[in-house]
Scaffold this active site. Structure first.
Site, PDB file in Angstrom:
ATOM      1  N   PRO A 117      24.920 -15.237  68.699  1.00 34.24           N
ATOM      2  CG  PRO A 117      23.305 -15.790  70.312  1.00 34.24           C
ATOM      3  CD  PRO A 117      23.636 -14.764  69.251  1.00 34.24           C
ATOM      4  CB  THR A 119      22.252 -20.466  72.083  1.00 26.79           C
ATOM      5  OG1 THR A 119      22.608 -19.082  72.277  1.00 26.79           O
ATOM      6  CG2 THR A 119      23.224 -21.352  72.830  1.00 26.79           C
ATOM      7  CG  ASN A 120      18.712 -18.014  71.066  1.00 27.84           C
ATOM      8  OD1 ASN A 120      17.811 -18.837  71.049  1.00 27.84           O
ATOM      9  ND2 ASN A 120      19.327 -17.669  72.196  1.00 27.84           N
ATOM     10  N   GLY A 200      28.824 -15.650  74.435  1.00 28.25           N
ATOM     11  CA  GLY A 200      29.543 -16.133  75.599  1.00 28.25           C
ATOM     12  C   GLY A 200      30.309 -15.038  76.315  1.00 28.25           C
ATOM     13  N   GLY A 218      24.766 -11.111  79.956  1.00 29.76           N
ATOM     14  CA  GLY A 218      25.485 -11.849  80.977  1.00 29.76           C
ATOM     15  C   GLY A 218      24.851 -13.207  81.159  1.00 29.76           C
ATOM     16  CB  CYS A 251      20.415 -16.279  78.571  1.00 28.31           C
ATOM     17  SG  CYS A 251      19.692 -14.724  78.021  1.00 28.31           S
ATOM     18  CD  GLU A 341      23.730 -19.439  81.630  1.00 25.72           C
ATOM     19  OE1 GLU A 341      22.849 -18.689  81.194  1.00 25.72           O
ATOM     20  OE2 GLU A 341      24.954 -19.258  81.426  1.00 25.72           O
ATOM     21  N   GLY A 423      22.416  -5.344  83.659  1.00 27.57           N
ATOM     22  CA  GLY A 423      22.755  -4.175  84.447  1.00 27.57           C
ATOM     23  C   GLY A 423      24.198  -4.165  84.924  1.00 27.57           C
ATOM     24  N   GLY A 426      25.706  -7.169  86.606  1.00 17.33           N
ATOM     25  CA  GLY A 426      26.017  -8.283  85.706  1.00 17.33           C
ATOM     26  C   GLY A 426      27.060  -7.928  84.669  1.00 17.33           C
TER      27      GLY A 426
END
Length: 491
Positions: A117, A119-120, A200, A218, A251, A341, A423, A426
């Protein structure tokens, strides 16, 4: 001179890297544990050495978060993850149960398609390469387009160190000609055996639709409940520190605080004193109207931003001392956008009376956009803690700790990981923090149970356990046969 479209170039690169990685994996699949670990240790050392530079590159390219926080994430993804898996056996005989006569042998899954991603971007690449190679897999990284350069550099650092230590060329690589078509080709390519999908919802859904094993993530609309029994000062400090860490790009970071009524005002005061800036209702509405699309997705310009930058984008005044922005919420759902979120420096705040009500509100938040992910509780009441653990639709119940760093296993005993499974509820295959065992296949040699003492079989459950190898002629024979087979296959 022939000019190819970008999508054709990307598709061809995906094919070439996947096939090359599979060829290298086949030459690496019988490597000894000492060789594998030496290669991994070299990659870890290189990633730690370059952690600060890679963190700065990630910030410069994406604009998300803080460079120093990204450095910490890179170090954690390398050294922290390695410390948790370095003693995990992945080669040869893993376990032998001499009572049930079952022998377990490690085998690679194959080639992993590692989606990373924005973001990281560097820490996730480091993490996925490390767990992949530890299990003798090939790894082809496909970065998010907005962080392609820094991700490719993180992979280059790992590859250069790994190959210098004996890793086969081509085992690990990174796509640089990026298009949606190319990434789809990589995920669906016959040489790829498994997809590790971090990113995403659209990309994760595509990964799960490829007809092959996929470990995805998720959304994490993480509630943080602060009970009347909590150490309120510590809770306030942890919430602000966690939410402000790298501008909330992990997240598992807290998204909304639920304060027990008797301590709500004290919690507000303590959070304010640590840099939480409360928005007026008009300011909150203004920010929410600009931060989300009509479908509820965040607009990228608002992701991973400082409070001051968010103020500039939304046209609201934010003091320089603000570390997070907080908005009082009147409810949960589409009519209250800031209850979603928020992968940025914005936190919702609600008040409920008693842990039963706090429990119900937490469930609402999770079901609105974080099923199966994580929940935080600050409490010294074991009854409320256990109730949260049993009743919440979340697989990480984080107690008296940071949501962000607790969820990934930095401040808790959970397995260190940069990919958190939510899981089945999700939409994922597993609820674990993904680590090396999830990308390791296990063969089992099982002997006819007629030759096992019935009493011993019953006492042991009839299955393989973790009984250490016994010194016996039979055990020596097994070791000799395994060594011979491995040597023949290497030739």
């Amino acid at each position: 001179m022939t000019t190819f479209d970008r999508d054709l170039t990307s598709v061809q690169q995906a094919r070439d890297l996947a096939v090359r990685s599979r060829e290298a994996m086949r030459s690496f699949q019988f490597a000894e544990q000492s060789t594998v670990d030496r290669i991994c240790e070299a990659m870890v050392a290189a990633a730690v050495r370059e952690a600060a530079r890679l963190g700065q590159l990630a910030h410069d390219e994406t604009g998300f978060g803080y460079p120093d926080h990204k450095r910490l994430k890179n170090q954690f993804a390398a050294q922290g993850v390695w410390d948790s898996i370095k003693d995990v056996p992945t080669c040869g005989v893993l376990r032998r149960d001499d009572v049930a006569k079952v022998i377990e042998i490690g085998a690679p899954v194959g080639v992993l398609c590692a989606l990373t991603p924005s973001t990281n971007p560097t820490s996730t690449a480091i993490f996925k390469v490390l767990i992949g190679v530890k299990a003798r897999n090939g790894v082809v990284v496909s970065p998010h387009p907005s962080s392609a350069t820094c991700t490719a550099e993180a992979v280059r650092v790992m590859v250069e160190a790994g190959e210098a230590a004996g890793m086969p060329e081509g085992l690990v690589s990174c796509m640089t000609d990026l298009t949606i078509q190319g990434t789809n080709e990589l995920m669906n390519h016959h040489a790829v055996s498994m997809i590790l999908a971090t990113g995403g919802p659209g990309m994760v859904k595509a990964a799960h639709s490829c007809g092959k094993p996929a470990l995805g993530v998720g959304p994490g609309n993480v509630p943080a409940y602060v009970d009347r029994s909590a150490d309120v000062v510590k809770a306030a400090e942890m919430i602000v520190e966690s939410k402000s860490f790298d501008c909330s790009t992990i997240c598992a970071t807290e998204q909304s605080v639920i304060a027990d009524r008797p301590i709500a005002e004290q919690l507000k005061r303590e959070m304010r004193s640590r840099g939480a800036h409360w928005l007026t209702p008009d300011e909150a509405e203004k920010l929410a109207s600009r931060m989300f699309r009509p479908n509820g997705m965040m607009i990228a310009d608002y992701v991973g931003r400082t409070p001051q930058r968010l103020g500039e984008l939304a046209g609201i005044d934010v003091p320089g001392s603000a570390r997070v922005l907080v908005a009082d919420l009147e409810g949960v759902g589409p009519k209250f956008p800031l209850s979603r979120e928020k992968l940025t420096s914005v936190l919702g705040f609600m008040v409920e009376d008693g842990w039963h009500a706090g429990c119900e509100r937490s469930i609402q938040l999770l079901r609105f956009g974080g099923d199966g992910h994580s929940v935080v509780i600050h409490s010294r009441d074991e009854e409320s803690i256990m109730a949260f653990g049993i009743e919440k639709p979340a697989f990480r119940i984080l107690v008296n700790t940071w949501g962000s760093l607790g969820g990934v296993g930095f401040t808790t005993g959970i397995r260190p990981s940069m990919t958190l499974g939510p899981g089945g509820m999700g939409g994922a295959a597993v609820s674990d923090n993904i680590t090396v065992e999830h990308v390791l296949n296990v063969k089992r040699i099982a002997y006819h149970l007629h030759d096992v003492d019935p009493a011993a079989r019953t006492a042991h459950g009839g299955g393989a356990g973790s009984v250490p190898p016994a010194a016996s002629p039979e055990a020596d024979l097994i070791e000799r046969v395994v060594r011979r087979v491995v040597e023949e296959m290497r030739r």
